[in-house]
Design a protein around this motif. Structure first.
Motif, PDB file in Angstrom:
ATOM      1  N   GLY A 475     112.649 -81.461 -22.456  1.00  0.00           N
ATOM      2  CA  GLY A 475     110.998 -82.055 -22.844  1.00  0.00           C
ATOM      3  C   GLY A 475     110.123 -81.111 -23.725  1.00  0.00           C
ATOM      4  O   GLY A 475     109.161 -81.791 -23.952  1.00  0.00           O
ATOM      5  N   THR A 476     110.394 -80.054 -23.911  1.00  0.00           N
ATOM      6  CA  THR A 476     109.535 -79.215 -24.748  1.00  0.00           C
ATOM      7  C   THR A 476     110.058 -78.992 -26.218  1.00  0.00           C
ATOM      8  O   THR A 476     109.004 -78.439 -26.934  1.00  0.00           O
ATOM      9  CB  THR A 476     109.745 -77.851 -23.969  1.00  0.00           C
ATOM     10  OG1 THR A 476     110.804 -77.042 -24.370  1.00  0.00           O
ATOM     11  CG2 THR A 476     109.263 -77.790 -22.936  1.00  0.00           C
ATOM     12  N   ARG A 477     111.102 -79.473 -26.649  1.00  0.00           N
ATOM     13  CA  ARG A 477     111.372 -79.492 -27.881  1.00  0.00           C
ATOM     14  C   ARG A 477     112.632 -80.386 -28.287  1.00  0.00           C
ATOM     15  O   ARG A 477     113.311 -80.967 -27.577  1.00  0.00           O
ATOM     16  CB  ARG A 477     112.171 -78.020 -28.441  1.00  0.00           C
ATOM     17  CG  ARG A 477     113.375 -77.763 -27.976  1.00  0.00           C
ATOM     18  CD  ARG A 477     113.848 -77.415 -26.528  1.00  0.00           C
ATOM     19  NE  ARG A 477     114.959 -77.097 -26.245  1.00  0.00           N
ATOM     20  CZ  ARG A 477     116.142 -77.711 -26.023  1.00  0.00           C
ATOM     21  NH1 ARG A 477     116.102 -79.069 -26.287  1.00  0.00           N
ATOM     22  NH2 ARG A 477     117.387 -77.347 -25.770  1.00  0.00           N
ATOM     23  N   PRO A 478     112.556 -80.610 -29.674  1.00  0.00           N
ATOM     24  CA  PRO A 478     113.532 -81.893 -30.179  1.00  0.00           C
ATOM     25  C   PRO A 478     114.943 -81.382 -29.881  1.00  0.00           C
ATOM     26  O   PRO A 478     115.283 -80.088 -29.884  1.00  0.00           O
ATOM     27  CB  PRO A 478     113.255 -81.921 -31.543  1.00  0.00           C
ATOM     28  CG  PRO A 478     111.792 -81.508 -31.847  1.00  0.00           C
ATOM     29  CD  PRO A 478     111.811 -80.361 -30.841  1.00  0.00           C
ATOM     30  N   GLU A 479     116.090 -82.215 -29.672  1.00  0.00           N
ATOM     31  CA  GLU A 479     117.562 -82.040 -29.630  1.00  0.00           C
ATOM     32  C   GLU A 479     117.853 -81.895 -30.966  1.00  0.00           C
ATOM     33  O   GLU A 479     117.113 -82.374 -31.733  1.00  0.00           O
ATOM     34  CB  GLU A 479     118.082 -83.190 -29.038  1.00  0.00           C
ATOM     35  CG  GLU A 479     117.933 -83.109 -27.233  1.00  0.00           C
ATOM     36  CD  GLU A 479     118.507 -81.987 -26.543  1.00  0.00           C
ATOM     37  OE1 GLU A 479     119.664 -81.782 -26.482  1.00  0.00           O
ATOM     38  OE2 GLU A 479     117.601 -81.232 -26.109  1.00  0.00           O
ATOM     39  N   PRO A 480     118.997 -81.358 -30.987  1.00  0.00           N
ATOM     40  CA  PRO A 480     119.668 -81.172 -32.542  1.00  0.00           C
ATOM     41  C   PRO A 480     119.794 -82.523 -33.227  1.00  0.00           C
ATOM     42  O   PRO A 480     119.468 -82.418 -34.361  1.00  0.00           O
ATOM     43  CB  PRO A 480     120.838 -80.613 -32.083  1.00  0.00           C
ATOM     44  CG  PRO A 480     120.933 -79.696 -30.659  1.00  0.00           C
ATOM     45  CD  PRO A 480     119.925 -80.515 -30.183  1.00  0.00           C
TER      46      PRO A 480
END
Length: 581
Positions: A475-480
């Motif tokens: 929830g804190t950063r985009p997925e690849p």
């Protein structure tokens, strides 16, 4: 010529014109049998219908229902007996006046014209919850499962004359793992929260919505066409699905919304492999770009002299280069709203374009340009209206789960739904974004793989693994594989002004640059504006449809007991003021 003679002549001309008009309309519909209207109905709550051969023609069935429509709209099902009171049973949601969950059989006698005998025919059921099974003259044709698109059946055993169509609809919960369970809600049937299958917004209706029809299956060489515009280069990339190879030149024509030709060419050089033809051509300077301010639509017409197919499209390109969201190489800013199937008069989504146009026009009047369909995908009419008015849409799989990937059959169903969304609605220029669901938790390797596959299949949209997640660190950063990122916070802090509900006062001064600087894809703030508001008691009389506002009534009755009813408008207004403090 006398006045009477003139009048008679004019009258006859008008009548002839009307007759010709009617004939033309009839000829236009001659390739379709509309199955809307009255159907016979049998409820199968004990699941005995198949054993008792309910797929065979019924004699003198007395219970009737109108389709398209739902059992709730027909007033069929178990009657609600809930008494308005200030408890969680009542306050948690609106109340279905009637409720039926299980199997229901719908049957109709239809007439097949002689010219259709021996032909392959297609039955279309535009929208169903959840599963349909079709029988023709007592023989099973097959079953379909989908919450987001049409159920189609190829029929080969219809004879000229009278035939019996039996459709078994089952709105039971086939894949519980698509849903997060709200155990705060005391009634089990009301605990599912994903908006594609829930009793909180859209209800778990049984019936058939939208188009219900039979058409001959076209024997054209060309089955379908897709358009992939590139506004930077001025190129239209065309992909045509075929039944067989062709050596003939392919004619291509682009028509504007008025039907005027803006481009026409004969294509003799094209690539052909695996029942697919691909070619491209330049339209630089000939087409207007589609966006919210200029929703210009075009129709491409592809084929040979004998057979042609068409597809509506918008000339637009979507990108996320450098973390900036651009449409036609211009940066755009989303001003959006959630759409959670909240239509309390019917408990189901509108199926007509005019209804969606009305909704979008109201949103545009407030300066909005974006709708996010929370854990569901709307019908064709919603896309067509958004194309026409210039609204940017984000659709989602019917998916709000904390158990992603735990059940293999559930995951296969979701993969199938993802492919169907792309196939059925991918050509719409308003379809900008697609997420795999809301606040997902579980196996993000599976979600990343699915997004990767979708990106290869259709490049006209941007994709994300989830619309926010409480799972850390997801929830804190985009997925690849994310091409945009929907969240409430990053690892640096909040990026939505509301905080958790009313934690912060709304304002236009907070700078979120520091908290979002490390995000390298377009950033969309998740569900701003979740404020608690005191119910407007005056709305009670507006609930004239399938849902009863027992929760509103309970509040009103409590105010009456305390002699405070006159203050109800002030309470509603004060709750709005509180949200803005």
């Amino acid at each position: 010529m006398s006045y009477y003679t003139k009048f008679t002549t004019i009258f006859l001309v008008v009548v002839c014109a009307l007759q010709l008009s009617c004939v033309s309309d009839k000829e236009a519909d001659s390739n379709k049998i509309d199955l809307s209207g009255e159907w016979s109905l049998r409820l199968d709550s004990l699941d005995t219908g198949t054993k008792e051969n309910w797929q065979m023609a019924w004699d003198n069935e007395t219970q009737k229902v109108q389709l398209p429509g739902t059992l709730d709209e027909a007033g069929i099902g178990k009657k609600d007996t809930l008494t308005p009171a200030l408890n969680n049973y009542v306050l948690s949601s609106l109340t279905r006046k009637r409720q039926y969950i299980g199997k229901a059989w719908y049957q109709k006698q239809i007439e097949i014209p002689k010219k259709w005998e021996g032909k392959s025919l297609m039955l279309n059921l535009e929208r169903v919850l959840w599963k349909s099974t079709v029988f023709v003259n007592g023989e099973e044709v097959g079953s379909r499962e989908s919450l987001i698109g049409n159920h189609q059946y190829e029929l080969s055993n219809l004879k000229a004359g009278e035939n019996t169509i039996s459709i078994l609809i089952d709105n039971s919960d086939f894949y519980p793992d698509i849903n997060v369970i709200g155990d705060r809600y005391p009634v089990k049937v009301n605990q599912e929260m994903a908006h594609a299958y829930t009793n909180h917004t859209q209800i778990k209706w049984n019936g058939i919505l939208g188009d219900i029809s039979i058409r001959p299956v076209s024997q054209k060489i060309f089955k379908s066409v897709e358009v992939y515009p590139d506004t930077k280069t001025g190129i239209l990339n065309i992909e045509v699905a075929t039944d067989s190879s062709t050596s003939k030149p392919i004619s291509v024509e682009v028509l504007d919304s008025e039907g005027a030709s803006v481009f026409s060419e004969s294509i003799s050089e094209y690539s052909e492999e695996e029942n697919k033809i691909q070619f491209q051509f330049s339209v630089e300077g000939a087409l207007e770009e589609w966006d919210e301010f200029n929703p210009q639509l075009y129709t491409v017409q592809v084929g040979t002299e004998e057979k042609k197919i068409t597809k509506t499209f918008g000339y637009r390109s979507l990108s996320h280069d450098g973390g900036e969201l651009t449409l036609n190489d211009h940066r755009i800013f989303l001003r959006g709203n959630l759409e959670c199937v909240i239509f309390p008069l019917t408990g189901r989504p509108p199926m007509q374009k005019e209804e969606w146009l009305d909704l979008y026009q109201k949103a545009k009047a407030y300066g909005l340009n974006h709708f996010r369909f929370h854990s569901w995908c709307p019908p064709e009419a919603a896309f067509a209206a958004a194309d026409e008015i210039g609204m940017y849409l984000q659709v989602e799989l019917p998916h709000w789960s904390l158990k992603v990937g735990e059940d293999e059959k559930t995951w296969q169903f979701l993969e199938s739904e993802a492919d169907k969304i792309i196939a059925d609605y991918g050509h719409h220029p308003s379809f900008l974004f697609m997420s795999m669901g809301n606040e997902l938790e579980g196996n993000f390797d599976l979600l990343n793989n699915l997004v990767s596959e979708l990106k290869e299949k259709d490049t006209r949209h941007l994709y994300a693994t989830t619309s926010f997640s409480f799972q850390q660190p997801v929830g804190t950063r985009p997925e690849p594989e994310d091409e945009f990122f929907v969240t409430q916070w990053t690892d640096k802090g909040w990026i939505r002004g509301q905080g958790v509900f009313n934690e912060y006062s709304p304002n236009f001064e907070t700078d979120y640059t520091a908290n979002s600087r490390n995000i390298e894809v377009p950033l969309i703030s998740h569900e701003i504006g979740q404020y608690s508001v005191y119910p407007d008691i005056n709305e009670i009389e507006d609930y004239t449809g399938v849902l009863k506002p027992s929760n509103f009534i309970a509040v009103k009755e409590d105010l009456e007991k305390k002699n405070l009813l006159s203050l109800a408008p002030d309470f509603t207004k004060a709750s709005g003021k509180l949200a803005a403090m």
